[in-house]
Design a protein around this motif. Structure first.
Motif, PDB file in Angstrom:
ATOM      1  N   THR A  86       0.877  -1.247  -0.036  1.00 25.44           N
ATOM      2  CA  THR A  86       0.169  -0.148  -0.049  1.00 25.44           C
ATOM      3  C   THR A  86       1.036   1.177   0.040  1.00 25.44           C
ATOM      4  N   ILE A  87       0.783   2.275  -1.102  1.00 25.42           N
ATOM      5  CA  ILE A  87       1.608   3.311  -1.031  1.00 25.42           C
ATOM      6  C   ILE A  87       0.551   4.492  -0.612  1.00 25.42           C
ATOM      7  N   GLY A  88       0.884   5.165   0.559  1.00 22.79           N
ATOM      8  CA  GLY A  88       0.186   6.085   1.004  1.00 22.79           C
ATOM      9  C   GLY A  88       0.277   7.364   0.402  1.00 22.79           C
ATOM     10  N   GLU A  89      -0.781   8.398   0.420  1.00 23.62           N
ATOM     11  CA  GLU A  89      -0.918   9.564  -0.215  1.00 23.62           C
ATOM     12  C   GLU A  89       0.453  10.470  -0.170  1.00 23.62           C
ATOM     13  N   SER A  90       1.073  10.340   0.738  1.00 28.51           N
ATOM     14  CA  SER A  90       2.594  11.112   1.040  1.00 28.51           C
ATOM     15  C   SER A  90       3.487  10.430   0.492  1.00 28.51           C
ATOM     16  N   ALA A  91       3.300   9.195   0.110  1.00 30.59           N
ATOM     17  CA  ALA A  91       4.428   8.360  -0.230  1.00 30.59           C
ATOM     18  C   ALA A  91       5.030   8.467  -1.911  1.00 30.59           C
ATOM     19  N   THR A  92       6.515   8.226  -1.839  1.00 29.89           N
ATOM     20  CA  THR A  92       7.130   8.460  -3.205  1.00 29.89           C
ATOM     21  C   THR A  92       7.857   7.095  -3.353  1.00 29.89           C
ATOM     22  N   ILE A  93       7.738   6.509  -4.448  1.00 29.77           N
ATOM     23  CA  ILE A  93       8.611   5.176  -4.919  1.00 29.77           C
ATOM     24  C   ILE A  93       9.258   5.496  -5.880  1.00 29.77           C
ATOM     25  N   LYS A  94      10.484   5.166  -6.091  1.00 31.41           N
ATOM     26  CA  LYS A  94      11.450   5.472  -7.324  1.00 31.41           C
ATOM     27  C   LYS A  94      11.904   4.137  -7.513  1.00 31.41           C
ATOM     28  N   GLY A  95      11.236   3.090  -8.324  1.00 29.86           N
ATOM     29  CA  GLY A  95      11.899   1.839  -8.453  1.00 29.86           C
ATOM     30  C   GLY A  95      10.773   1.000  -8.868  1.00 29.86           C
ATOM     31  N   VAL A  97       7.876  -2.033  -8.305  1.00 28.25           N
ATOM     32  CA  VAL A  97       7.128  -2.336  -7.299  1.00 28.25           C
ATOM     33  C   VAL A  97       6.367  -3.821  -8.006  1.00 28.25           C
ATOM     34  N   ILE A  98       6.898  -4.704  -7.035  1.00 31.37           N
ATOM     35  CA  ILE A  98       6.315  -6.100  -7.358  1.00 31.37           C
ATOM     36  C   ILE A  98       5.519  -6.768  -6.092  1.00 31.37           C
ATOM     37  N   ALA A  99       4.094  -6.985  -6.353  1.00 31.09           N
ATOM     38  CA  ALA A  99       3.521  -7.331  -5.426  1.00 31.09           C
ATOM     39  C   ALA A  99       1.873  -8.214  -5.830  1.00 31.09           C
ATOM     40  N   ASP A 100       1.698  -9.137  -4.982  1.00 34.54           N
ATOM     41  CA  ASP A 100       0.468  -9.588  -5.334  1.00 34.54           C
ATOM     42  C   ASP A 100      -0.972  -8.463  -5.581  1.00 34.54           C
ATOM     43  N   ASP A 101      -0.921  -7.839  -4.602  1.00 38.50           N
ATOM     44  CA  ASP A 101      -1.900  -6.652  -4.395  1.00 38.50           C
ATOM     45  C   ASP A 101      -1.029  -5.356  -4.348  1.00 38.50           C
ATOM     46  N   VAL A 102      -1.298  -4.456  -5.246  1.00 37.96           N
ATOM     47  CA  VAL A 102      -0.925  -3.034  -5.123  1.00 37.96           C
ATOM     48  C   VAL A 102      -1.901  -2.117  -5.076  1.00 37.96           C
ATOM     49  N   LYS A 116      -3.203  -7.804  -8.719  1.00 44.70           N
ATOM     50  CA  LYS A 116      -4.300  -6.898  -8.638  1.00 44.70           C
ATOM     51  C   LYS A 116      -3.451  -5.477  -8.362  1.00 44.70           C
ATOM     52  N   VAL A 117      -3.621  -4.559  -9.184  1.00 53.71           N
ATOM     53  CA  VAL A 117      -3.230  -3.151  -9.052  1.00 53.71           C
ATOM     54  C   VAL A 117      -4.345  -2.242  -9.057  1.00 53.71           C
ATOM     55  N   ARG A 118      -4.455  -1.435  -8.153  1.00 48.57           N
ATOM     56  CA  ARG A 118      -5.567  -0.306  -7.884  1.00 48.57           C
ATOM     57  C   ARG A 118      -4.858   0.912  -7.779  1.00 48.57           C
ATOM     58  N   LEU A 119      -5.219   2.067  -8.737  1.00 49.09           N
ATOM     59  CA  LEU A 119      -4.750   3.286  -8.733  1.00 49.09           C
ATOM     60  C   LEU A 119      -6.209   3.994  -7.951  1.00 49.09           C
TER      61      LEU A 119
END
Length: 169
Positions: A86-95, A97-102, A116-119
């Motif tokens: 789970t990527i929070g609203e204040s989060a930034t990922i540079k790279g 991402v691999i997960a069953d559920d995102v 399963k990917v949810r934006l």
């Protein structure tokens, strides 16, 4: 098998006598098979640990890998692999991402791979998304390509050509 203990005596009054009832029962119940129709389980069920949370003031440089769940509120420069991410609203990922559920509420710059990917409406993704199922809410910002794969978690996997596509070949 069972013996008379102080628990049956009318005068106990000691606090050390309280744990005694469980001691004789534990060896008898764990060694004997459970009766048919019983809900008794010989071993304790494995409790799923709570998600690891990276707080908003945390900046991580490097890759992370777990079979558990991660909730990111801070900044990560590196790849992340998890079960549920789970990527929070204040989060930034540079790279990558691999997960069953995102579940993406914040910003990702890089490739996303997930069953399963949810934006959500606050998501900002700059990169490709490889998924089995995807949901994009109104208001999400996405720049990149979207590709469906049966096994998106395997980076080398390609969708094999469907045998129904060329029935005569």
């Amino acid at each position: 098998m069972f013996s008379k203990s102080k628990i049956n005596d009318p005068v106990t009054g000691k606090e050390t006598d309280a744990p005694r009832p469980s001691a004789p029962q534990a060896p008898a119940s764990s060694g004997a098979p459970a009766p048919k129709g019983s809900d008794f389980k010989a071993s304790a069920p494995k409790v799923k640990p709570p998600a690891s949370t990276l707080s908003a003031d945390l900046h991580v440089t490097g890759n992370m890998k777990t079979t558990g769940d991660i909730q990111v509120e801070g900044t990560v420069e590196g790849d992340i692999r998890a079960h549920l991410l789970t990527i929070g609203e204040s989060a930034t990922i540079k790279g990558e991402v691999i997960a069953d559920d995102v579940v993406i509420n914040g910003r990702i710059v890089g490739r996303v791979r997930g069953l399963k990917v949810r934006l959500t409406s606050t998501a900002r993704v700059e990169g490709d998304i490889i998924h089995k199922t995807i949901a994009i809410e109104s208001g999400a910002h996405f720049e990149g390509s979207v590709q469906r794969q049966d096994d998106p978690l395997n980076p080398g996997a390609k969708n094999p050509p469907s045998p129904k596509a060329n029935p005569g070949s």
